[in-house]
Every structure is written in C-alpha cells, then in structure tokens.
Design an enzyme around this catalytic site. Structure first.
Site, PDB file in Angstrom:
ATOM      1  N   GLU A 192       0.892  -1.153   0.000  1.00  9.89           N
ATOM      2  CA  GLU A 192       0.000   0.000   0.000  1.00  9.89           C
ATOM      3  C   GLU A 192       0.934   1.208   0.000  1.00  9.89           C
ATOM      4  OE1 GLU A 192      -2.045   1.051   3.604  1.00  9.89           O
ATOM      5  OE2 GLU A 192      -3.423   2.384   2.553  1.00  9.89           O
ATOM      6  N   LYS A 250       4.221  -0.081  10.661  1.00 11.12           N
ATOM      7  CA  LYS A 250       4.112   1.123   9.860  1.00 11.12           C
ATOM      8  C   LYS A 250       3.750   2.321  10.736  1.00 11.12           C
ATOM      9  CE  LYS A 250       3.523   0.931   5.155  1.00 11.12           C
ATOM     10  NZ  LYS A 250       2.856   0.274   4.025  1.00 11.12           N
ATOM     11  N   ARG A 256       5.153 -12.700   9.908  1.00  9.65           N
ATOM     12  CA  ARG A 256       5.896 -11.502   9.550  1.00  9.65           C
ATOM     13  C   ARG A 256       7.230 -11.468  10.281  1.00  9.65           C
ATOM     14  NH1 ARG A 256       2.308  -6.719  10.733  1.00  9.65           N
ATOM     15  NH2 ARG A 256       4.217  -5.581  10.226  1.00  9.65           N
TER      16      ARG A 256
END
Length: 563
Positions: free
Chosen positions: A40, A276, A266
């Site tokens: 994104e 993020k 992850r």
RNA sequence: UGGGGCGUAGCCAAGUGGUAAGGCAUCGGGUUUUGAUCCCGUGAUCGCAGGUUCGAACCCUGCCGCCCCAGCCA
C-alpha cells in the site's frame, strides 16, 4: 534477481509454501506460478517487506513463473505518489524486476464496481445507512454475536439505486456503505457483513476525482489476484482470518481464476520497530531525519547506511518462512552485511580519532608511496599507492601509556607494524598541561619497508595509519541500535525507548587521500574499523561517511570482560 | 467465555514413526602484515501430562502458554 543468490532448497528443507506449490504443480491445480508483491503506498518499505519481496520474487524465479508488483491503492486518504515512486525504487534496488507487470488495484475499479452490483443482484450485498458507530455497535464483540442491520433485507433494486447514487456523489462521506450479506453471528468477525465500499471524497493519486466511493482491501485484493491470474497469494499471518472472506468473494463472483491465499509469519527484528504506525511516528515526530535515516529499518535507510542489496537478500533467505512468531536478532542481519562486504568491499585506511606521531629519524622533507592491497581475499581487486611521511596519525585507541597484559598495540618502548609501511617504536609520549597524551615521538626501521623485518623479528600488532600531510578530513557518522531494548516496550513516549547513542558524529577524522573520490554506491572497509560509505549529503568540501557496521572486535570484547 | 494461528537449544530453523540438520549468537583453540577474514571445537530428548506402538519431536487425548481479530486501514 541476481544469479549469485542461491535458491532455498535441498540442504535446508523447503518451506511450507514451496511444498504447497510443488504439490499444486504435481496435482495440476496450477500449470504455472504467479505471485505478487502488493504494497500500500502509504509509507516506505522496510526490512519486513523485503522478506516478502524476496519470497515472492524468488519463488517466481525458481518456478520460472512471474511476480507482479501491484499497488494496493484503495484508500486515497492515506496514499501518496511519493510513496509509489519510492517503493518502485526500493524494489528495483533490491534487485528485482517485475517486467511489464506493474499494476494497481485502481486499474480494476470499474470491474470491481461491476462485481459489487453483481453481488447486490444476487442478494449477497446491500447498502447500509447505518453510521460507523452504529455498525460497530451491531457487530457484536469477540464473544457475542452481532445483530442484523435494519437495512440488511432491503430489496436489491433499492440497494442498487443507492449504490449508484453513492457513486454519483449524492451522499456525504460516512452516510452509507455497501456491505456483503454473510453472517452476523459468525465467530469470525470478518464474516459479519464486512464493508465493501465506502464514500471517500478524496483525490486519488491515480484516478483523480473519477471516484468518490472506494473498495475496501477485502473487496479488492482477492479479485485483483484473480484478474491478474495470481496462483499463490502470499501474505502475513494477520490476514489468515480474512481467508474465508477472500474465498467467499472468489466463489460468489464470476472471476476469471481461483487464486489461493497462504499466510506466513511476519518478520520482527530486535532493537527496532517494523510497524508502519511506529515508523510513520518516528518520521512525523522528527526523532530521526526522515524515512531514509540510516538508523531506520527501511530499505531506503539501510541502503543509505551502506548495506548491500545482496546482504538483505541473503538475510531474507536465512530467516525462514514459517507460521511461528519470531524475533530475529539484529546480529544476523549484521552478519549478512559483513559477509557480503568482506568479499566485495575495497580496503582503505582511515583514522577515526587521530593521535599524531612523529617519526624522528624520518627526514622532514621526505615522502614516499607504499603499495597496499585493496582486498586480501580478492587478488583481482589489485593494489593502490598510499603516501607515507614523517608525521602520521594513528588511532588514539591504538596507544596506551600503561598497557594491560593483553594489549598488543603501541606503548612506550614497544615496536609495532604500520600496515604496508614500517616497523616503528614509540620513544616518548608528549603530554599537554592536562596530562593528556597529544603526540608520540617514534623511530622507524628503514629495513622493514613494506612491513617485514629482514632479520625475521616479529611484532604483535599491525596498525592502520595515515600521513598527516596527505590526509583528507572527513565527518564519520557511527550508528548504533535505534532502540535500547531488544524488544522495545513503547508506551506513550517513544522518545524514552530510543537509544540516546544511536548516532555518534565524529569530526576531523583523517582518511587516506584516495577516499576523496569514493562513490556513494560503493561501501568500503576502513581497515580494523568497519564498513563505510559516503553519505548522500557528502560533497567535495565536506566529506561525510556513514558506518554501515563495525568490524567484529574481539579486543573490545576482551577489554569489556576484564573491565 | 467466540474465531484463527503458533509452541524443537539464547535467536531463527530442518525434521512428516526408527532413535534431534544447518545458520546466527556465545565460549574455547589454530592461522593471520586488518585483535578482521579463515579454520577447528562447544550446547537440546523436542511446552506439560497421559495414551497408542517393539519404538514418537513426529499418531491420539487432556492441559498450559504465546500471538492475531471487534477500521467505513491494509
């Protein structure tokens, strides 16, 4: 991807994803392998993304398939063109090529919209007039089922009309949403009539003002995979709960393919943060200089710091692909960096904290060039000439007036070797009024030119040096962990968790003259110190180098242990 | 107390019924004109408890622990 990178195979068992792909190929479920990396564009890529990028592109290469780069640009409120460009830069720098396969979820907005209408006509979606708060209240909790919206059973015609008017911009943001009609009592909250479209009156980086309703991640992702013919849609574990929804759309819609989603855990790294939200906070609050601050775990930061792309690829291949929670030690990343740089980095000499020495028996007006090898491990790297003269600089840490037993370097009366030059002996330490050693008076043995004594005598230390007259001045920036703790426990005060010594700036460092022309994309080794590369901000007037990582230092370890 | 995922040495991670790979870190030792590199060597009975089996980290049962999910973020 670079040919030198070895695929994950034989020696190490294959990871579960590659095993699934093998099985899919064997059973004929798929005849080719197509993956995708779907960022994104709302921030910079970090080392965690690198794990995913390397996985997806490596798999595509190993199976002679392809990997798409697709921007998941469904939320214009958060996404920016700057990030779209930076992300492409980073992926390319990492060494991957998506060829012609650059896509955006926004490329499919029209198709996705058609499918939204299709769902309404099938009775599988409806427009809801509830507010965000009301929807939340109806959703129930983790342990209590949700309640149906009063608009859940309105006619398809009415929903269709409403959706079209949403698209026309007739309603305010938040006034209505399109929802899937699945099951408000499901134990999986993602199935409690998830939102498919919301009204967002924001300008989109690519579609401008063409739309004022935008699909959510759930409604866009799987269908985008289907449109592109993605066979294996790899994502992180937190999306596992979304898989039933992903599959529901694929089954409910006339999509051209049936992609499958697989989840892996992850990456987590010690002494830093990879969320993020936290990275954005560090940038926004100015705790670091920006997304590419060399202390950041971003690709841009690691690159600026001097980490080679090959080292990051190697790291990604070593951390493993599994479903278990993990926290990789920063030491592993640093090991990968050293291993790569040990092979590729040219050696140079530079003194971080200079201490002047005068060779009293070396003629004042004399100077000479000495040959130094560029890489002891790589003959093809060749040699260079380094100037030598009467006054030199050595490292302050390489001299001790009253050395402990295990200290082998320079001390009063002791002979040591100046690398590629001569054996020198310290005769006297000159001190200032404060009693600090400011200069060393030494003598050299002319017979030891190049660093060997004809009589075969040995010295216990070899030190780096630089000619005072020829040296160039530079600023060296030394970096340490951004966060003090291995796993920082960040509350409201992120500043309190930061390592106060994450950046140490050294001025007046003395480097051998060849470094004046060092290039930013070439990380080099300052012998006995570490790997450095010119910073982006360097200029002929002001040389600035970043330390990627120090060399391992068993003396420092010994010293710390006995201290 | 709902749903999903995970639990093999300090950190990762192979192993898929036949008696615990490898890497990083650590600690020893050797080589060395970088106290670097390189080279040797060093540690686990597999969350716990039962069961099945000649035999289980791998099969079954029950516990325990950790992570994720209640955005009109992705």
């Amino acid at each position: 991807m670079s040919e030198i990178d070895k695929p994950n195979d034989e020696a190490r068992g294959k990871d579960f994803i590659r095993e699934i792909i093998d099985a899919d190929l064997q059973s004929g479920r798929v005849s080719e392998v197509v993956t995708r990396f779907p960022p994104e564009p709302n921030g910079y890529l970090h080392i965690g993304h690198a794990k995913s990028i390397c996985l997806n592109f490596a798999i595509a290469q190993e199976y002679s398939g392809r990997c798409h780069l697709r921007f998941d640009d469904t939320n214009p409120a958060k996404e920016e063109q700057e990030f779209i460009a930076a992300i492409q830069d980073d992926v390319r720098w990492l060494g991957f090529d998506w060829g012609q396969h650059l896509y955006h979820a926004s490329d499919y907005f029209e198709q996705l919209y058609d499918w939204a209408e299709h769902l309404i006509k099938e009775g599988k979606a409806y427009v809801d007039d509830l507010s965000a708060d009301e929807i939340r209240a109806h959703r129930g909790t983790l342990t209590e089922p949700g309640k149906d919206s009063p608009h859940r059973n309105r006619g398809a015609d009415e929903s269709l009309d409403l959706l079209r008017r949403m698209r026309q911009g007739e309603f305010e943001e938040g006034a209505r949403v399109l929802r899937a009609k699945i099951d408000m009592t499901s134990g999986n909250i993602n199935l409690r009539d998830p939102v498919l479209y919301r009204i967002l009156k924001a300008e989109h980086p690519r579609t401008g003002n063409a739309w004022c309703i935008y699909p959510t991640y759930d409604f866009a992702h799987g269908q985008s995979d289907a449109i592109e013919g993605i066979t294996h849609s790899l994502c992180t574990l937190e999306f596992a709960d979304h898989r039933p929804l992903y599959d529901w759309f694929i089954e409910s819609l006339p999509v051209p393919a049936t992609p499958h989603q697989y989840e892996f855990s992850r990456l987590n790294l010690t002494h830093t943060v990879l969320s993020k939200r936290r990275l954005i906070q560090l940038v926004a609050e100015g705790h670091i200089s920006g997304w590419d601050d060399p202390r950041m775990p971003t690709i841009a930061g690691l690159r600026r710091r001097g980490y080679p792309a090959a080292a990051i690829r190697d790291f990604a291949g070593r951390v493993g692909i599994t479903k278990s929670d993990n926290v990789i030690e920063m030491a592993l990343l640093e090991h990968c960096v050293r291993e790569e740089l040990n092979q590729s980095a040219p050696r140079r000499m530079g003194v971080l904290k200079p201490l002047k020495i005068v060779i009293e028996n070396y003629p004042e007006d004399q100077e000479e060039m000495l040959e130094a090898v560029n890489n002891p491990g790589d003959e093809t790297a060749g040699t260079r000439q380094v100037p030598f003269a009467r006054e030199l600089y050595i490292e302050q840490d390489d001299f001790m007036e009253d050395p402990p037993k295990k200290f082998f370097r320079m001390a009063p009366g002791r002979e040591v070797r100046l690398r590629y030059a001569y054996f020198v002996t310290c005769r006297e330490a000159v001190k200032n009024d404060a009693g600090e050693v400011v200069e060393l008076i030494c003598t050299y043995d002319p017979e030891t030119r190049g660093g060997n004594a004809p009589d075969g005598r040995k010295v216990k230390a070899t030190m780096h040096w630089v000619s005072a007259r020829h040296a160039i001045d530079a600023e060296l920036r030394l970096y340490n962990h951004l966060f003090t703790d291995e796993e920082p426990d960040i509350g409201d005060d992120i500043a309190a968790a930061l390592n106060p010594d994450s950046l140490e700036i050294l001025q007046g460092c003395k480097l051998e003259p060849s470094l004046a022309s060092a290039k930013a994309d070439q990380t080099l080794q300052l012998e006995r110190q570490g790997y450095f590369c010119p910073d982006r901000d360097t200029s002929p007037e002001r040389l600035i180098f970043n330390r990627a990582v120090p060399l391992r230092d068993s003396w420092a370890k010994l010293k710390a242990k006995t201290a």
